[in-house]
Design a protein around this motif. Structure first.
Motif, PDB file in Angstrom:
ATOM      1  N   ALA A 190      -0.250   9.666 -12.563  1.00 25.03           N
ATOM      2  CA  ALA A 190      -0.634   8.385 -11.662  1.00 25.03           C
ATOM      3  C   ALA A 190      -0.297   7.652 -10.766  1.00 25.03           C
ATOM      4  CB  ALA A 190      -0.672   6.661 -12.974  1.00 25.03           C
ATOM      5  N   ALA A 191      -0.212   7.199  -9.583  1.00 27.41           N
ATOM      6  CA  ALA A 191       0.200   7.211  -8.414  1.00 27.41           C
ATOM      7  C   ALA A 191       1.038   5.826  -8.297  1.00 27.41           C
ATOM      8  CB  ALA A 191      -0.567   7.388  -7.269  1.00 27.41           C
ATOM      9  N   ALA A 192       0.882   5.154  -9.611  1.00 26.40           N
ATOM     10  CA  ALA A 192       1.523   3.678  -9.234  1.00 26.40           C
ATOM     11  C   ALA A 192       1.117   3.119 -10.411  1.00 26.40           C
ATOM     12  CB  ALA A 192       0.694   2.526  -8.165  1.00 26.40           C
ATOM     13  N   ASP A 193       1.903   1.664 -10.557  1.00 29.52           N
ATOM     14  CA  ASP A 193       1.409   1.125 -12.135  1.00 29.52           C
ATOM     15  C   ASP A 193       0.263   0.679 -12.091  1.00 29.52           C
ATOM     16  OD1 ASP A 193       4.465   2.006 -12.692  1.00 29.52           O
ATOM     17  OD2 ASP A 193       4.923  -0.204 -12.202  1.00 29.52           O
TER      18      ASP A 193
ATOM     19  N   ASN B 265       1.172  -1.254  -0.251  1.00 30.77           N
ATOM     20  CA  ASN B 265      -0.223  -0.406   0.052  1.00 30.77           C
ATOM     21  C   ASN B 265       1.216   1.371  -0.231  1.00 30.77           C
ATOM     22  OD1 ASN B 265      -2.115   1.706   0.303  1.00 30.77           O
ATOM     23  ND2 ASN B 265      -2.443   1.653   2.231  1.00 30.77           N
ATOM     24  N   LYS B 266       1.099   0.920  -1.196  1.00 28.37           N
ATOM     25  CA  LYS B 266       2.935   2.591  -1.156  1.00 28.37           C
ATOM     26  C   LYS B 266       2.167   2.780  -2.818  1.00 28.37           C
ATOM     27  CE  LYS B 266       6.003   0.225   1.692  1.00 28.37           C
ATOM     28  NZ  LYS B 266       7.930   0.127   1.555  1.00 28.37           N
ATOM     29  N   TYR B 267       2.326   4.595  -2.371  1.00 34.19           N
ATOM     30  CA  TYR B 267       1.782   5.138  -3.978  1.00 34.19           C
ATOM     31  C   TYR B 267       2.788   6.285  -3.457  1.00 34.19           C
ATOM     32  CZ  TYR B 267      -2.770   1.982  -3.837  1.00 34.19           C
ATOM     33  OH  TYR B 267      -2.972   1.534  -4.313  1.00 34.19           O
ATOM     34  N   ILE B 268       3.430   7.122  -4.795  1.00 27.07           N
ATOM     35  CA  ILE B 268       3.561   7.965  -4.666  1.00 27.07           C
ATOM     36  C   ILE B 268       2.802   9.409  -5.042  1.00 27.07           C
ATOM     37  CG2 ILE B 268       5.806   7.392  -6.576  1.00 27.07           C
ATOM     38  CD1 ILE B 268       4.195   9.214  -8.812  1.00 27.07           C
TER      39      ILE B 268
ATOM     40  N   ASN C 248      -0.885   3.923   3.669  1.00 28.45           N
ATOM     41  CA  ASN C 248       0.140   4.205   4.821  1.00 28.45           C
ATOM     42  C   ASN C 248       0.773   5.123   5.229  1.00 28.45           C
ATOM     43  OD1 ASN C 248      -1.147   2.380   6.378  1.00 28.45           O
ATOM     44  ND2 ASN C 248      -0.613   0.631   4.858  1.00 28.45           N
ATOM     45  N   GLU C 249       1.628   4.808   3.700  1.00 25.84           N
ATOM     46  CA  GLU C 249       2.315   6.134   3.030  1.00 25.84           C
ATOM     47  C   GLU C 249       2.488   6.146   1.689  1.00 25.84           C
ATOM     48  OE1 GLU C 249       6.015   2.201   3.568  1.00 25.84           O
ATOM     49  OE2 GLU C 249       6.293   4.642   3.161  1.00 25.84           O
ATOM     50  N   PHE C 250       2.973   7.664   1.397  1.00 23.84           N
ATOM     51  CA  PHE C 250       3.602   7.764   0.351  1.00 23.84           C
ATOM     52  C   PHE C 250       4.772   7.168   0.160  1.00 23.84           C
ATOM     53  CE2 PHE C 250      -0.556  10.648   0.708  1.00 23.84           C
ATOM     54  CZ  PHE C 250      -0.256  10.383  -0.275  1.00 23.84           C
ATOM     55  N   ILE C 251       5.842   7.323  -1.067  1.00 25.97           N
ATOM     56  CA  ILE C 251       6.782   6.492  -1.123  1.00 25.97           C
ATOM     57  C   ILE C 251       7.414   7.811  -2.098  1.00 25.97           C
ATOM     58  CG2 ILE C 251       6.752   4.267  -0.869  1.00 25.97           C
ATOM     59  CD1 ILE C 251       6.958   4.400  -3.804  1.00 25.97           C
TER      60      ILE C 251
END
Ligand SMILES: [Zn+2]
Length: 149
Positions: A47-50, A5-8, A146-149
């Motif tokens: 886009a926050a993730a692929d 659960n990690k997104y930019i 949970n967090e942004f990477i």
């Protein structure tokens, strides 16, 4: 499959004024985990993730600080490998750069920030969600990021 659960952060960080989880009166109930990124109008949306684009609406030019504008939001939904979806709201009319069915990469520009739908100031409304049924408008629940990477 590993569930992550990690997104930019889905806007360029140099244009991000602040992250606001609580100011919007709409962030209640199923939208309690939504996040607003306060940015200038026309900021690129990333886009926050692929993932794979599942829904694109960008034909509205109506919005403002009134709940009656709720259904006039332009938005994009993307499905991710872990079964989670992301949704990006209040997009500028005709700004979508992707189509439903298209694969996207994290950080790819998908649209621009607008003022469509129920919105109090230029910002990107962002939510991570899962489906609880089949209806995109009603059968979902947001999940905490949970967090942004
Ligand atoms: Zn919001």
């Amino acid at each position: 499959m590993q569930i992550y659960n990690k997104y930019i952060i889905p806007v360029p960080q140099n244009l991000l004024q602040r992250i606001d989880r609580t100011s919007s009166p709409a962030h209640i109930g199923k939208l309690r985990n939504a996040v607003d990124f306060i940015v200038p109008q026309n900021t690129p949306v990333l886009a926050a993730a692929d993932g794979k684009v599942t829904y694109v609406k960008d034909d509205s030019n109506v919005g403002g600080l009134d709940p009656s504008y709720w259904n006039y939001t332009n938005f994009i939904a993307i499905m991710h490998q872990n079964g989670e979806y992301t949704r990006y709201d209040h997009l500028e009319r005709n700004s979508a750069k992707v189509r439903a069915g298209q694969q996207v990469q994290a950080g790819q520009e998908i649209a621009r920030v607008g003022m469509t739908g129920y919105t109090y100031t230029p910002h990107l409304h962002f939510q991570v969600f899962v489906f609880t049924g089949y209806n995109l408008w009603t059968d979902f629940d947001t999940i905490e990021i949970n967090e942004f990477i």
